[in-house]
Design a protein around this motif. Structure first.
Motif, short mmCIF file in Angstrom:
data_model
loop_
_atom_site.label_atom_id
_atom_site.label_comp_id
_atom_site.label_asym_id
_atom_site.label_seq_id
_atom_site.Cartn_x
_atom_site.Cartn_y
_atom_site.Cartn_z
N UNK A 1 0.82 -1.22 0.00
CA UNK A 1 0.00 0.00 0.00
C UNK A 1 0.85 1.27 0.00
N UNK A 2 2.13 1.16 -0.32
CA UNK A 2 2.97 2.36 -0.36
C UNK A 2 2.35 3.41 -1.26
N UNK A 3 2.49 4.65 -0.88
CA UNK A 3 1.80 5.75 -1.55
C UNK A 3 2.68 6.53 -2.52
N UNK A 4 3.87 6.03 -2.77
CA UNK A 4 4.75 6.71 -3.72
C UNK A 4 5.74 5.71 -4.30
N UNK A 5 6.35 6.09 -5.41
CA UNK A 5 7.42 5.31 -6.03
C UNK A 5 8.54 6.29 -6.39
N UNK A 6 9.78 5.88 -6.14
CA UNK A 6 10.90 6.78 -6.36
C UNK A 6 11.71 6.30 -7.56
N UNK A 7 11.64 7.08 -8.64
CA UNK A 7 12.34 6.77 -9.89
C UNK A 7 13.19 7.97 -10.27
N UNK A 8 14.46 7.69 -10.60
CA UNK A 8 15.38 8.76 -10.98
C UNK A 8 15.46 9.83 -9.89
N UNK A 9 15.38 9.36 -8.64
CA UNK A 9 15.51 10.26 -7.50
C UNK A 9 14.28 11.09 -7.21
N UNK A 10 13.21 10.92 -7.99
CA UNK A 10 12.01 11.72 -7.80
C UNK A 10 10.86 10.85 -7.30
N UNK A 11 10.15 11.35 -6.32
CA UNK A 11 9.01 10.63 -5.76
C UNK A 11 7.75 10.97 -6.54
N UNK A 12 7.07 9.93 -7.01
CA UNK A 12 5.81 10.14 -7.73
C UNK A 12 4.68 9.46 -6.96
N UNK A 13 3.48 10.03 -6.97
CA UNK A 13 2.35 9.37 -6.29
C UNK A 13 2.09 8.00 -6.91
N UNK A 14 1.87 7.00 -6.06
CA UNK A 14 1.65 5.64 -6.56
C UNK A 14 0.96 4.81 -5.51
N UNK A 15 0.02 3.98 -5.95
CA UNK A 15 -0.63 3.01 -5.07
C UNK A 15 -0.98 1.80 -5.95
N UNK A 16 -0.30 0.67 -5.73
CA UNK A 16 -0.57 -0.53 -6.53
C UNK A 16 -2.05 -0.87 -6.57
N UNK A 17 -2.72 -0.72 -5.45
CA UNK A 17 -4.12 -1.13 -5.37
C UNK A 17 -4.98 -0.28 -6.28
N UNK A 18 -4.70 1.03 -6.32
CA UNK A 18 -5.45 1.94 -7.20
C UNK A 18 -5.17 1.61 -8.66
N UNK A 19 -3.89 1.41 -8.99
CA UNK A 19 -3.51 1.12 -10.37
C UNK A 19 -4.11 -0.21 -10.83
N UNK A 20 -4.08 -1.21 -9.96
CA UNK A 20 -4.67 -2.51 -10.31
C UNK A 20 -6.16 -2.34 -10.62
N UNK B 1 -7.70 0.35 -11.61
CA UNK B 1 -7.84 1.10 -12.86
C UNK B 1 -7.61 0.19 -14.07
N UNK B 2 -6.62 -0.69 -13.97
CA UNK B 2 -6.33 -1.58 -15.09
C UNK B 2 -7.39 -2.67 -15.24
N UNK B 3 -8.00 -3.10 -14.13
CA UNK B 3 -9.12 -4.04 -14.23
C UNK B 3 -10.29 -3.37 -14.95
N UNK B 4 -10.56 -2.12 -14.60
CA UNK B 4 -11.63 -1.37 -15.27
C UNK B 4 -11.33 -1.23 -16.76
N UNK B 5 -10.07 -1.03 -17.07
CA UNK B 5 -9.68 -0.88 -18.47
C UNK B 5 -9.94 -2.18 -19.24
N UNK B 6 -9.60 -3.31 -18.63
CA UNK B 6 -9.82 -4.61 -19.28
C UNK B 6 -11.30 -4.99 -19.31
N UNK B 7 -12.00 -4.63 -18.24
CA UNK B 7 -13.42 -4.99 -18.12
C UNK B 7 -14.19 -3.73 -17.76
N UNK B 8 -14.62 -2.97 -18.76
CA UNK B 8 -15.33 -1.71 -18.49
C UNK B 8 -16.55 -1.91 -17.60
N UNK B 9 -17.03 -0.82 -16.96
CA UNK B 9 -18.11 -0.92 -15.96
C UNK B 9 -19.37 -1.65 -16.41
N UNK B 10 -19.63 -1.73 -17.71
CA UNK B 10 -20.85 -2.42 -18.14
C UNK B 10 -20.64 -3.91 -18.32
#
Length: 414
Positions: free
Chosen positions: A375-394, A396-405
């Motif tokens: 549940x970490x809330x950020x990812x550090x790439x090239x020394x910069x912290x970006x907002x990130x949450x695996x659970x949110x991204x997962x 979002x990607x499930x929705x992308x594969x299987x739209x709400x309908x």
């Protein structure tokens, strides 16, 4: 600037700085650790889950309890994610959180305590009454001069400051060291002590039995009934990013923090047990940069090759390092143990695209494991912290594969 000064200043001066800041933080916030019973949990793996089980049992027993863990921060019934990108926040943050707990009427506080935190004196002013040792395996060694003994002794600092009770996992070969410190009472436990007829866990994974036993011991030591202990363990259904089930059907998707030998083994063995007959295990994993232990990378690749059907190697937290050698260290080891690149082994540094690939590979009945960040809330790439949450991204990607309908759109918990 901070890392530059660390390299410039002598180590004794850096240690003195951390020590003085820790004392000043405790003084500034009025020594909140003295106002509650403080339970420290340390070890290599299982600290967050153990801490949350303890919180659940104490809460079920009627004790208002706070918790500071890698995944979450609780003040009584109020809960938030840990946004600090570190298990044990800095000296002022720890004392500030404990002060909030004391002010809110918490009588107990659980503090997940790390070797790095102990090395930087973040334990000063915490005042541990109970200390819990989960297990010890080689991890974070570069931060301790590459020495396992230094790592073990850093963990020992918590028990040197524990007054009343030390609880140690007797199935770990290092238990006796942690039981050697002079607390008033010491208890050693074994996984075989767990009474499955009396207690049932709301969190997935047989490996969590060892993580639940300290909570049972503490509950009984504090006079909490077995019925209330059982309720606490069963009612705890979710620890953010710890064997967190995002989707049940048509295939299971789990987000977990696993990022080294023991934890990767545990999640892969659990996946084999819960997947449907003939189904497959798909795992996305990676390793950290920034001077973290490189030796675990080939081990992770080997384990995935032996225990999973598909492996996606992706970024976790490269920090300032080039991410390519990190994921390649894992991938090359997986190849050496039978996996074939672009057939059942994929190297996709972009973590979102890696997650997408893992979900695209999944068929009904399979288990998809997204590991390394929880549940970490950020990812550090090239020394910069970006907002990130695996659970949110997962999700979002499930929705992308299987739209709400589509019929799968509502098959996972919010």
């Amino acid at each position: 600037m901070k890392s530059f000064l660390k390299k410039l200043l002598p180590e004794p001066l850096v240690r003195a700085y951390h020590y003085l800041v820790a004392w000043f933080g405790a003084l500034y916030f009025g020594f909140p650790g003295k106002k509650m019973m403080v339970i420290g949990v340390t070890g290599t793996k299982g600290k967050t889950t153990t801490s949350n089980f303890i919180w659940a049992v104490l809460t079920a027993g009627g004790h208002k309890t706070g918790i500071i863990s890698t995944a979450n921060i609780r003040i009584g019934g109020e809960s938030s994610l840990n946004y600090y990108h570190m298990t044990m926040p800095g000296r002022f943050a720890v004392q500030r959180l404990m002060a909030k707990m004391a002010k809110a009427g918490c009588t107990h506080c659980v503090v997940e305590t790390t070797s790095e935190g102990l090395k930087q004196y973040r334990h000063i002013g915490v005042y541990y009454d109970i200390g819990v040792f989960t297990n010890l395996t080689p991890e974070h060694l570069p931060s301790h001069g590459g020495s396992f003994e230094n790592y073990k002794h850093a963990k020992g600092k918590m028990f040197a400051h524990t007054k009343e009770l030390i609880i140690a996992n007797g199935d770990d070969p290092h238990a006796e060291y942690f039981l050697s410190f002079p607390a008033k009472k010491k208890i050693k436990f074994h996984k075989s002590d767990f009474d499955a007829t009396r207690f049932h866990l709301g969190i997935l994974g047989d490996f969590n039995i060892a993580n639940a036993l300290p909570a049972i011991i503490i509950g009984r030591e504090l006079g909490i009934s077995d019925a209330d202990i059982a309720k606490g363990l069963a009612d705890l259904k979710l620890i953010p990013g710890r064997m967190e089930i995002i989707q049940y059907e048509p295939f299971v998707v789990i987000v977990d923090y696993a990022h080294e030998k023991m934890s990767i083994t545990n999640v892969l063995e659990t996946a084999k047990k819960i997947r449907k007959p003939g189904a497959k295990t798909i795992i996305l994993l990676g390793a950290e940069g920034g001077g973290r232990d490189k030796r675990k990378r080939p081990i992770m690749g080997e384990l995935a090759a032996k225990l999973a059907d598909y492996l996606i190697c992706s970024n976790v937290d490269p920090y300032d390092d080039d991410p390519t050698p990190i994921v390649e260290d894992i991938a090359v080891a997986a190849e050496a143990h039978g996996m074939v690149r672009n057939q059942n082994l994929f190297v996709i540094e972009d973590r979102r695209l890696g997650i997408r690939k893992a979900l695209e590979l999944a068929q009904p009945g399979d288990v998809v494991l997204i590991t390394g960040k929880g549940s970490e809330q950020s990812m550090i790439i090239d020394g910069k912290s970006i907002p990130w949450d695996d659970r949110v991204v997962v999700r979002e990607e499930i929705h992308r594969l299987h739209p709400p309908n589509s019929h799968q759109a509502h098959s996972y918990p919010v």
